[in-house]
Design an enzyme around this catalytic site. Structure first.
Site, short mmCIF file in Angstrom:
data_model
loop_
_atom_site.label_atom_id
_atom_site.label_comp_id
_atom_site.label_asym_id
_atom_site.label_seq_id
_atom_site.Cartn_x
_atom_site.Cartn_y
_atom_site.Cartn_z
N ARG C 99 9.78 -28.62 4.63
CA ARG C 99 8.44 -28.05 4.38
C ARG C 99 8.39 -26.57 4.76
O ARG C 99 7.82 -25.74 4.06
CB ARG C 99 7.40 -28.84 5.16
CG ARG C 99 5.96 -28.42 4.96
CD ARG C 99 5.42 -28.83 3.60
NE ARG C 99 5.50 -27.77 2.62
CZ ARG C 99 5.73 -27.96 1.33
NH1 ARG C 99 5.94 -29.16 0.86
NH2 ARG C 99 5.82 -26.93 0.50
N LYS C 134 -2.25 -5.11 2.44
CA LYS C 134 -3.07 -6.34 2.44
C LYS C 134 -2.16 -7.57 2.36
O LYS C 134 -2.13 -8.27 1.35
CB LYS C 134 -4.07 -6.29 1.28
CG LYS C 134 -5.07 -5.16 1.43
CD LYS C 134 -5.98 -4.99 0.23
CE LYS C 134 -6.94 -3.82 0.46
NZ LYS C 134 -7.78 -3.53 -0.73
N LYS C 166 -7.95 9.15 4.30
CA LYS C 166 -9.06 8.46 3.65
C LYS C 166 -10.38 9.12 3.99
O LYS C 166 -10.43 10.07 4.78
CB LYS C 166 -9.07 6.99 4.08
CG LYS C 166 -7.82 6.23 3.68
CD LYS C 166 -8.03 4.73 3.90
CE LYS C 166 -6.92 3.93 3.24
NZ LYS C 166 -7.24 2.50 3.21
N GLU C 196 -6.80 10.31 -0.39
CA GLU C 196 -7.57 9.39 -1.24
C GLU C 196 -8.90 10.05 -1.58
O GLU C 196 -9.56 10.62 -0.71
CB GLU C 196 -7.80 8.09 -0.48
CG GLU C 196 -8.65 7.09 -1.22
CD GLU C 196 -8.87 5.81 -0.43
OE1 GLU C 196 -7.89 5.25 0.09
OE2 GLU C 196 -10.04 5.39 -0.30
N ASP C 217 -9.22 6.56 -6.24
CA ASP C 217 -9.75 5.26 -5.83
C ASP C 217 -10.93 4.84 -6.68
O ASP C 217 -11.96 5.54 -6.73
CB ASP C 217 -10.16 5.32 -4.34
CG ASP C 217 -10.53 3.95 -3.81
OD1 ASP C 217 -9.87 2.97 -4.19
OD2 ASP C 217 -11.50 3.88 -3.03
#
Lengths: 279, 279, 279, 279, 279, 279
Positions: C99, C134, C166, C196, C217
């Site tokens: 597993r 992410k 940012k 950004e 963005d």
């Protein structure tokens, strides 16, 4: 650094991870993992070798596919230009572990080489040159091993395996004899009682109270000679503070048993070793 | 070494455990745990301070009961005799963490002080003095921080956050331009391409193949000056190899952008700091 | 995931311990440890394979007695019904690691397969499809490797190996140009400066202040096209926000250099693989 | 995730280190460590919240100087646009922990939200929707917690706290009844005996041999209904394989006790949450 | 176990994780986390207390919300029925840490209590009752602390802080005097030389070769008396082997300095303590 | 302790490090690392063997150069004087790992031997002798394995894999039936519900509320017999409290299913094994 090397793996692994992080982005971009390589480790100056098993192990922790032919052993002198070891295996592994392996062996050989210099200058087999606890944090096992390879001896490894009664202990206890009494009562029975003092009065008090070793801290050579006479073999004597390559010979001739030198581990420079990829 | 200090706890803890082992047998035998103490950290020579938060944290990892009054900040010059910090709390805690805390701050300040000397000798704000990956294994985060405190700048932290194409990469790829092509294709897009070369032919090839930075390795000052003229701003230039306090000023005046110095981290000596228990 | 796999052992070990705890109470109760078994790993749908070395290593961390015959390599397409690998060894080891090994390879192949779909839809080799930060906590090295196996490229691995200025950085600095100035002064010299912005005014300011890469963005396709024209090659351009399989082709055709897609790693589903014990 | 949160610190710390490495080079270059900031965590879609204590803890592991005002609790529904929490403290800490904290809470809330959807579609409080061991390696404690927050129930946590006799166990033992006999003899006495089977013959054999729970694997709805009638309360029944949002309602109405769904943890997407710095 | 307790956290944490795993499924199912509780720790037999700080710390590692009122200190005798400590805080935390905390304090007090019995039976303050290295693996720091609390003394903590030359060392070296010579030359200078022997000839050889301590292994009481006379204060003497509560008094009266007893740590039983939740 | 032994390496490594620290100063000073040795492990009393794989593994973690010839398997009876295993390899490795390896196997065999005695005295295969969670902190996996080798069975491993409703849970819930209702609703569905009670009223309430197992705590033999009659097979019964070698036979004859004995793990003494170096 023989079979105990297995227990030294964690700091080596930490060092590899510190350098590699998530990978060698240069080598991974350019070099095919299938390429084999050979390399040679050379001394670019005369050194006392220390750390060759650690050097070997660093590569092998990354890959068991690296083979070594070692031409010297730790503790031996390697002349400038001497070939310390040949290694062969995947080229990318050699390149990835190179810097970490060198960082270990250059520091360790630097400490061994400096130690040997102090030992040679001391000029007598009767006196032992000792290290201190002034080591690089987390690397004490490597630093102290290197001192031994250079012909020095290790003082206590940490606070746990040696008794050294210093000024703060003495003032908290009230006197040297009172501090010795407490140590004799409470500390492990198999460890000798060492007391540090800066003056001859302290030496007298310590020896009368039964100290096994007396550390003469920052005393003049003249005072050291007086202390040797005064103690007359009733305790062992250690000198520390202000020791350098110039004066260690004279200190050794006073007849003390030990000379401890912080510089062996806190201020040794890395020796010049080079790893060359061949063919 | 601000809020990130929390992430630096593991090596500090390792160093404490290395020294303390199963306890301080001298202090435990002699000093009552209830006794409070005060101490002062002094510079016994002129230094650039680095590592005071680590020094503080070492005590506090052992006991939150130690309080500090810091009189300097990292990066500042402390004159000989300057009082860096006062501390107070249980005397036995002060004695148990003392050596480990000093080992950190003496090494770090040694690196910062040596770095400042190189920076001052370079004599120009236009050139950045860089460190290398030649650091004490496992202590790179401390060594590189100390370089910054001394006014130097950090080169890549490890193999993972910088591209440096060396001779082995070049010969594996076939040529400088081929190696650069592979790096541009495969390596992270946001990291500049640096190539190391030992001769002016390599400089020409690298700049034409689009290198962002060229590392001039072990070149004579004359060759360096020629490289600066030849490149004429089309790439940044870094010098390494054979740099010392005597020649860094002349190298800086050639107009290169960076000078990297391994000695900053691999051969700095510990500076002389003392922790005195008072009252 | 070659020789670096050794460094990936800790998370694999954590995963094994998480599933095994103090043992497999079903298998230990029923199956004799001496029984040998064979098994086959099959793809039950068309996938891009990623994680086979991790799959292999999971079993071998539990026992070196499991042997593998691998029929595909990471990065290859396996058709539905394709046999990825045969394994043989003690049956109880196969059942105990099954597993955990599947959890790794199913997630990783899921990410690789989704990445390949984005790359194919982008339809051009000139644009690189990038991942983001992410990722599943603690599994970034696996997630980002899987993206590469799917034909994507990795954006910065963490906060430490890339500069991305940012909105919060810009407002703290006062302006885009002020932020770039601070980054140029203080950040590592070998890492490109990426900014950004959400509007064309920001693009203009960034390119004039010398940004190396500009992240557009959440802009409309129309604005993206205008940005490409405005910048005219003076900086590289990256698009992020609102990218999906339907629109990535059109975005790619605008001529930007990079398109980053969080979904590659934060929302890929596990692909359907099966491990069947045979004979 | 209450007082047990302390035991969950290690994976959170791993995730922070993974993202931060040796520091946030953008924030460190641009933002003064003394600047305070405030931020708000918002839901950009309707979600079932899971992981808020982990989100909070991630910041606090980096610095105890971040304060939170939480407006929801785990398990509650947050509408699109709902404000989940306000946080305040050093701006650089907020920026450094942001992505790691979001990666946890977005995954966990994704799992909780998907679980709630399955539970709602099942439509009956009599049937329990269960998870499986198909979780992200090393993150099982978070994944399974999220399932509970979504109204689901946890199946066994690992191989050590549940008995599930599968086809390989059965064939090794010789038959279902022989496998059950071995388990009853050797396995922990306090854990129920569950047997997996793919056909009604297996159901009959299992119930007669005293299985406590029977897992109907990949059976048609018709077969499931027959199994329910055949067993007639003598054992509990679980359905797995091929369950999706469309058919879970019908499966639930067959009267089985449990429906297990691998997709809850192996294929949930991250929900859309945003952290905005305000003022 | 004062400020050093911080360094003892890792084994306590391991023990908590061992018992808690992924949670207390009984308490979590039944008891509301908001409920507060009080409890009292009582001795159900007469004991020498050891491990109360560890007991306290175990709860506080799980939650800082547990408060304690301690009525005894380690090393004190608690009569049957004596109340050792009151604790208050969240009931579920009390229940979750209870067993782990008790396992520590019951073992440690068991060792302290048995040690005290040996010390009392020895009947003389001149002889020190010592422990050995026969401790529970990984728990030596707790076992040896407990011996001290019972009035015993610690022999060497491990192989690293004491020299004990045994039969295998002697036969490898060739003779007792040769082994002592090697130890004097190579081993740390501050640690006493102890030699183990089983007969009076060995005692004679050891004392003449300058042993600091001689371990009389498994000698009859008569032989021990002869050894004391023969050595006449030239070395310290330790007895080991076959020591029990019945004969330790007679052995003590022979005039040896130390009696070491493996049973103190390898065969002490847990004492009977109870934690009762009140109100 | 088969292939799972790999997962048991961390506690063995901790134990080795605990004993070795920075090295065996006696052996390193006296014995040449090149000397080979042979040794034999003998039982000095009749024992049930447990821990031989751990004994072997301890040496091999230090060096893979030690070979073993095992003459018994765990679970077998070794008569006094029986030779358990021969080992050969570097003498210094044998001496360095000896004490740690013995500490494991002597404790484990002590537990197995005591367990066998309880099992034999119970005198019936119908009743299972169970252990408890009263184990040495951090060593539960070894303690519980040893119980199985002695013929006993393991009760729940920790708080996470068994439900045991005790007096505090009952009073928090309000009644036995209310507590069972909460557990049935909230706890894992595959784990049986066990309730502890001290009186026959509790037995009646528990069995009526559907408890699967009832733990009769500290009841007289008479009450136990009444409980068996009253329950009449509707639940399984376990006895705990006040069980000893004298009364376990009589308790077993009452017809209860389980008898749990804390002494198996909290108060077993180490058995007498010796490792003799030969030739």
């Amino acid at each position: 650094m023989g079979e105990d090397l297995i227990l030294a793996d964690p700091p080596i692994r930490v060092a590899l991870e510190e350098d590699l992080g998530i990978g060698d982005i240069t080598t991974d971009a350019i070099i095919d993992p299938g390429i084999e390589g050979k390399a040679v480790l050379e001394a670019r100056e005369r050194i006392v070798l220390a750390g060759l098993p650690v050097f070997n192990r660093t590569f092998n922790l990354l890959s068991t596919g690296i083979d070594f032919e070692n031409h010297y052993k730790d503790g031996q002198i390697v002349p400038a230009g001497g070939v310390i070891c040949h290694l062969s295996g995947p080229l990318c592994v050699i390149l990835k572990a190179e810097r970490t392996a060198l960082n270990f062996i250059q520091r360790m050989s630097g400490t061994a080489t400096l130690t040997r210099e102090y030992v040679d200058r001391a000029g007598s087999k009767k006196v032992k040159v000792l290290d201190t606890r002034k080591t690089a944090p987390g690397l004490r096992v490597f630093d102290k091993y290197a001192v031994r390879m250079g012909g020095g001896f290790n003082h206590r490894f940490g606070l746990y395996d040696g008794i050294l009664i210093k000024d703060n202990h003495i003032s908290a206890a009230g006197s040297i004899s009172k501090a010795l009494e407490l140590a004799r009562k409470n500390a492990p029975h198999n460890i000798m009682l060492e007391v540090e003092t800066e003056n001859l009065g302290g030496v007298e008090e310590a020896v009368e109270a039964g100290a096994d070793i007396i550390l003469l801290d920052n005393m003049s050579h003249d005072e050291i000679r007086k202390a040797v006479n005064m103690v007359a073999g009733r305790a062992m004597l250690e000198v520390s503070g202000g020791v350098n390559l110039e004066n260690i010979g004279e200190i050794a001739r006073t007849g003390v048993h030990f000379i401890s030198v912080g510089a062996l581990t806190h201020s040794a420079r890395a020796v010049d070793l080079g790893l060359e990829v061949i063919s």
